[in-house]
Design an enzyme around this catalytic site. Structure first.
Site, short mmCIF file in Angstrom:
data_model
loop_
_atom_site.label_atom_id
_atom_site.label_comp_id
_atom_site.label_asym_id
_atom_site.label_seq_id
_atom_site.Cartn_x
_atom_site.Cartn_y
_atom_site.Cartn_z
N LYS A 31 -7.59 0.92 -2.68
CA LYS A 31 -7.15 0.56 -1.33
C LYS A 31 -7.37 1.72 -0.36
O LYS A 31 -7.72 1.52 0.81
CB LYS A 31 -5.67 0.17 -1.35
CG LYS A 31 -5.10 -0.21 0.04
CD LYS A 31 -5.84 -1.39 0.67
CE LYS A 31 -5.30 -1.71 2.07
NZ LYS A 31 -3.96 -2.30 2.07
N LYS A 73 0.10 5.46 8.37
CA LYS A 73 0.78 5.64 7.09
C LYS A 73 -0.23 5.66 5.95
O LYS A 73 -0.20 6.52 5.07
CB LYS A 73 1.81 4.53 6.89
CG LYS A 73 2.63 4.62 5.60
CD LYS A 73 2.06 3.78 4.47
CE LYS A 73 2.20 2.30 4.76
NZ LYS A 73 1.73 1.47 3.59
N THR A 95 0.86 -1.18 0.00
CA THR A 95 0.00 0.00 0.00
C THR A 95 0.90 1.23 0.00
O THR A 95 1.58 1.52 0.99
CB THR A 95 -0.92 0.02 1.23
OG1 THR A 95 -1.77 -1.14 1.19
CG2 THR A 95 -1.79 1.27 1.23
#
Length: 287
Positions: free
Chosen positions: A172, A240, A97
């Site tokens: 995502k 993150k 990701t």
């Protein structure tokens, strides 16, 4: 069966590579801590390499599942990076990701060398990786996706092409936005029930059968009630990801007020010492 390389032997990458080996593929792995790559090879009977370039040499497909944008650049670029070892017409598949920006940057570099590129971030956590039940969200050309999808099937319960390169990462981000809001709402619901003197198991048994039900409720309500937060995806990694979401939202003019707020709640959890707790630990702020 294909000749493959897999870069990154973390809690996600190692079992994913294991599924590829079990499916009969010829798999060579790389990890920056070589001992993890050696341990994987000893367990699964595959091979390991000292550098991404060595792992990628002669591979039809190179998969990566590392930490962040910088980690991905490190395994892809430079004289010992994967791109330097890949043959024309090979396909690089990134399961990390990362930002859509670094995805497009690396895809351009790969394509200039005649190498295909599919961004394919995953959802399902450590359990999904171990059980071969990941959701895989892909961006790339139909040709590259068509070639790699049968390989990804070794560890996927669903694998879909969402658009051009970068579309997988954007999808995502949608996933993480939805999870963040859901976990916060579940945390508030359970904390409210507990402080009101209700039995959480009974409450969940009833409300999970209606519109309030969710995977998180069914699988995490007991451990959230008990204060056990050792179930995979860590708060540090969620922050993150949410930073990527918020930056991308600014680029396209989208408003994510709830996501921005929950990101700060996860910051509170980090301050409580919970950076490595799983994402259901949002409830720790409330009880």
């Amino acid at each position: 069966m294909a000749k493959l390389a897999f870069l990154g032997m973390g809690v996600m990458g190692a079992p994913m590579a294991g599924h590829l080996k079990a499916a009969g593929h010829d798999v060579t792995v790389f990890n920056r801590t070589a001992a993890k790559a050696q341990a994987w090879a000893d367990r699964h009977g595959g091979a390991w390499a000292d550098t991404p370039r060595q792992a990628a040499a002669g591979a039809e497909f190179v998969m990566a599942c590392v930490g962040n944008d910088d980690d991905l650049r490190q395994v892809c670029l430079g004289p010992e990076g994967a791109f330097a070892g890949m043959s024309p017409k090979a396909v690089f598949v990134d399961h990390t990701t990362v930002s859509a920006a670094v995805t497009r940057e690396l895809a351009q570099t790969a394509q200039a060398a005649g190498v295909g590129y599919v961004d394919a971030p995953i959802s399902g956590g450590q359990a999904g990786a171990e059980n071969g039940q990941l959701s895989v969200m892909c961006g790339g050309t139909a040709e590259d996706f068509g070639r790699v999808a049968p390989v990804i099937d070794a560890y996927a319960k669903i694998c879909r092409l969402l658009g051009d390169v970068g579309a997988g990462q954007i999808t995502k981000m949608c996933n993480q936005i939805a999870i963040a809001g859901l976990v916060q709402a579940l945390s508030e619901s359970l904390a409210f029930a507990k402080k009101s003197g209700l039995d959480i198991a009974n409450v969940v048994e009833v409300i999970s059968q209606g519109a309030a039900g969710s995977w998180q409720m069914n699988n995490r309500h007991k451990t959230m009630d008990q204060g056990h937060f050792e179930h995979g995806f860590a708060v540090d990694w969620m922050r993150k990801d949410l930073a990527i979401c918020l930056a991308a939202a600014d680029e396209v003019g989208a408003s994510l007020p709830v996501t921005a707020l929950i990101d700060q709640f996860y910051k509170d959890v980090q301050r409580m010492g919970g950076g490595r707790w799983d994402t259901s630990s949002l409830i720790a702020r409330l009880v």
